[in-house]
Design a protein around this motif. Structure first.
Motif, mmCIF file in Angstrom:
data_model
loop_
_atom_site.group_PDB
_atom_site.id
_atom_site.type_symbol
_atom_site.label_atom_id
_atom_site.label_comp_id
_atom_site.label_asym_id
_atom_site.label_seq_id
_atom_site.Cartn_x
_atom_site.Cartn_y
_atom_site.Cartn_z
ATOM 1 N N ARG A 129 0.805 -1.271 0.096
ATOM 2 C CA ARG A 129 0.005 0.009 -0.185
ATOM 3 C C ARG A 129 0.554 1.310 0.056
ATOM 4 N N ILE A 130 1.855 1.271 0.916
ATOM 5 C CA ILE A 130 2.903 2.617 0.935
ATOM 6 C C ILE A 130 3.559 2.638 -0.312
ATOM 7 N N ALA A 131 4.049 1.616 -0.971
ATOM 8 C CA ALA A 131 4.888 1.390 -2.061
ATOM 9 C C ALA A 131 3.824 2.018 -3.262
ATOM 10 N N ALA A 132 2.523 1.637 -3.374
ATOM 11 C CA ALA A 132 1.777 2.082 -4.516
ATOM 12 C C ALA A 132 1.588 3.357 -4.438
ATOM 13 N N ARG A 133 1.598 4.113 -3.154
ATOM 14 C CA ARG A 133 0.982 5.444 -2.970
ATOM 15 C C ARG A 133 1.740 6.009 -1.889
ATOM 16 N N PRO A 134 3.027 6.258 -1.956
ATOM 17 C CA PRO A 134 3.913 6.908 -0.611
ATOM 18 C C PRO A 134 3.465 8.293 -0.400
ATOM 19 N N THR A 135 3.343 8.515 0.839
ATOM 20 C CA THR A 135 2.817 9.795 1.670
ATOM 21 C C THR A 135 3.846 10.291 2.468
ATOM 22 N N PRO A 136 3.935 11.755 2.696
ATOM 23 C CA PRO A 136 4.973 12.185 3.512
ATOM 24 C C PRO A 136 4.754 11.705 4.997
ATOM 25 N N ARG A 137 5.854 11.624 5.757
ATOM 26 C CA ARG A 137 5.742 11.441 7.095
ATOM 27 C C ARG A 137 6.150 12.543 7.855
ATOM 28 N N PRO A 138 5.220 13.044 8.837
ATOM 29 C CA PRO A 138 5.516 14.312 9.635
ATOM 30 C C PRO A 138 7.059 14.261 10.393
ATOM 31 N N GLY A 139 7.728 15.501 10.163
ATOM 32 C CA GLY A 139 9.020 15.333 10.754
ATOM 33 C C GLY A 139 10.176 14.859 9.814
ATOM 34 N N TRP A 140 9.854 14.446 8.839
ATOM 35 C CA TRP A 140 10.849 13.699 7.750
ATOM 36 C C TRP A 140 10.768 14.319 6.508
ATOM 37 N N THR A 141 11.910 14.196 5.785
ATOM 38 C CA THR A 141 12.043 14.294 4.194
ATOM 39 C C THR A 141 12.431 13.068 3.553
ATOM 40 N N LEU A 142 11.670 12.637 2.444
ATOM 41 C CA LEU A 142 11.918 11.347 2.037
ATOM 42 C C LEU A 142 12.045 11.420 0.579
ATOM 43 N N GLY A 143 12.838 10.328 0.201
ATOM 44 C CA GLY A 143 13.102 10.021 -1.124
ATOM 45 C C GLY A 143 12.915 8.686 -1.702
ATOM 46 N N ALA A 144 12.047 8.198 -2.405
ATOM 47 C CA ALA A 144 11.873 6.879 -2.494
ATOM 48 C C ALA A 144 12.136 6.270 -4.024
ATOM 49 N N SER A 145 12.375 5.172 -4.072
ATOM 50 C CA SER A 145 12.623 4.401 -5.520
ATOM 51 C C SER A 145 11.408 3.875 -5.885
ATOM 52 N N ALA A 146 11.151 3.675 -6.988
ATOM 53 C CA ALA A 146 9.958 2.920 -7.461
ATOM 54 C C ALA A 146 10.185 1.431 -7.084
ATOM 55 N N PRO A 147 8.705 0.755 -7.103
ATOM 56 C CA PRO A 147 8.748 -0.663 -6.585
ATOM 57 C C PRO A 147 9.618 -1.433 -7.526
ATOM 58 N N THR A 148 10.630 -2.405 -6.999
ATOM 59 C CA THR A 148 11.494 -2.980 -7.799
ATOM 60 C C THR A 148 11.714 -4.318 -7.524
#
Length: 501
Positions: free
Chosen positions: A364-383
């Motif tokens: 679910r998270i990989a399909a639609r990543p959402t921001p997390r309070p207090g964090w800056t995130l960088g995500a890859s595509a599912p692989t």
């Protein structure tokens, strides 16, 4: 008292969200009134109020510029309708009104006193010799003292919970310590509401607490990771534990302090780790895969031990406040993402790396990543598991882009569109030939610079170097490649090539 000031630029733009940062306990109005050097006197409204900040305004209607919880200071320069004025302050959520006497008003207007009594808004009389800035400084000082006390309380709670987790019966011990620290009830429940362990006196709202726990139980897609409610004066909270089995930590307390959520978050991390060995063969399979990889096996060989074949997602994260992440805060991030696969031991200044494996929550998270309070995130595509090394580099670039653009989350999607029409082998060979003159640092700088539309400042932020260094590297790239980097066709071809590496 300071001369009353007309509205300035700070009051010219409505503020709709409070500033980010660690929670600070509100300041009881009584503590401010107890500062004798201020000479403040409550002349109307209730004696109890909680102050979150101080704001000064001489607008006839300051409603659009209030966040709620303010001690609003005013000399009544434009006060014409006290009843409407106070009604708007109450509607905006102001905590109290401080009214400075002289030079505009010799005394606090009687109509204002009556209005504050009628609406239930505390009204303070500010004597002429007390500047508004002095009151603001006193509130900030009280807030700093309260925050220091709360941080010490949270630190003591963290130490107590960690000690409890080291006991032979860690789960009951952690729940008991949590109930003691929060002065309430702590319960570990299954997804169906069955008690596994509990500590603290059973509240009258036990049924409501169980129902709230079912809201966050990970039995269906879209369930929140936490939820709160109140029932007859009792504060209820529920937190989903990581691990995929739907375990929930539920809390019932008579009062809720600002640091309670942090204490509960520490307990969530500990309980997630403690409960993980009891959540099926999933953890055993991953442990076996780790052992085999350490002994020389390739990712492709251990993939069957990791459960479903894919997809996997790599996330790089940094705290938005710039502080380094410790094991507990990184573990809490992993728990919110539904995984225990977190790498926070990379040294100061390094990003936290999180690996999302196959499973309902991770999917679910990989399909639609959402921001997390207090964090800056960088995500890859599912692989696939065999491509995690490349996904790790993609996530690192995505995090750099997110930090440079001040976005809470950037997802680096796989190359598609026209690029997908070119055979990968040919594209890779062309990229290697085109970029051969560049060293790795120069190629990384060029990739980042192009991804940020040629912004020197944002590229410098993303790479952690001075903007002049970026200019020198990009100039060197142009020289080595013998191209004009101001030409859009050149940029497009280079961007395509860099995406293949």
């Amino acid at each position: 008292m300071d001369e009353p000031s007309m509205p300035n630029s700070s009051a010219g733009t409505p503020q709709t969200t409070p500033p980010t940062g660690p929670p600070t306990p509100p300041i009881p109005l009584a503590e401010l009134l107890a500062r004798e050097e201020l000479g403040l006197r409550r002349i109307a409204g209730p004696a109890d109020a909680d102050l979150l900040w101080v704001h000064t305004s001489e607008m006839a209607d300051p409603y659009p510029y209030l966040l709620g919880g303010e001690l609003l200071l005013s000399a009544g320069v434009l006060l014409t309708d006290p009843d409407h004025y106070v009604g708007r302050l109450v509607e905006a959520g102001a905590a109290a009104l401080g009214f400075g006497v002289r030079p505009v008003h010799e005394t606090v207007p009687r109509a204002l006193i009556e209005a504050c009594d009628r609406y239930g808004l505390p009204l303070l009389e500010v004597p002429p010799e007390t500047p508004f800035t002095t009151i603001a400084r006193a509130v900030w000082r009280l807030m700093a003292e309260a925050r220091h006390r709360e941080l010490r309380r949270v630190t003591r709670a963290q130490q107590a919970l960690a000690t409890a987790a080291a006991r032979p019966d860690p789960v009951p011990a952690v729940l008991h310590q949590l109930a003691t620290q929060l002065g309430g009830r702590a319960v570990l429940l299954t997804a169906r509401g069955q008690e596994i362990h509990a500590a603290g006196r059973r509240p009258e709202a036990a049924g409501a607490l169980t129902r709230l726990a079912r809201v966050v139980a990970r039995e269906r897609p879209g369930s929140p990771s936490s939820a709160t409610d109140t029932h007859g004066g009792t504060h209820l909270s529920a937190y989903a534990l990581g691990g995929g089995e739907g375990l929930v930590l539920a809390l019932a307390t008579r009062q809720r302090e600002s640091g309670d959520h942090t204490v509960a978050g520490i307990a969530v991390v500990l309980l997630s780790l403690l409960a993980a060995p009891h959540q099926g063969a999933d953890a055993a399979g991953r442990s076996a895969a780790l052992v085999r990889m350490l002994l020389g096996a390739s990712p492709a060989e251990v993939a069957p031990l990791l459960g479903p074949t894919g997809p996997w997602t790599v996330i790089h994260a940094r705290r938005t406040d710039g502080a380094p992440a410790d094991a507990l805060t990184a573990g809490a991030l992993g728990a919110s993402l539904g995984t225990a696969l977190v790498d926070a031991e990379r040294g100061a200044g390094e990003a936290v790396r999180v690996l999302l494996g196959p499973g309902p929550e991770a999917d679910r998270i990989a399909a639609r990543p959402t921001p997390r309070p207090g964090w800056t995130l960088g995500a890859s595509a599912p692989t696939a598991v065999t491509a995690l090394a490349a996904a790790d580099a993609v996530a690192a670039r995505a995090l750099a882009h997110a930090r440079a653009t001040r976005a809470p989350l950037t997802v680096d999607a796989p190359t598609g569109g026209l690029a997908a029409l070119i055979p990968p082998e040919q594209a890779a060979a062309h990229a290697r030939a085109l970029l051969a003159p560049l060293t790795a640092p120069l190629a990384d700088t060029l990739r980042c610079w192009l991804s940020l539309h040629g912004s020197w400042d944002r590229t410098a932020v993303a790479l952690g170097v001075h903007r002049n260094t970026v200019r020198q590297r990009i100039g060197r790239c142009g020289e080595l490649l013998a191209v004009d980097l101001d030409d859009m066709d050149v940029r497009t071809e280079l961007w395509f090539a860099l995406r293949q590496t």
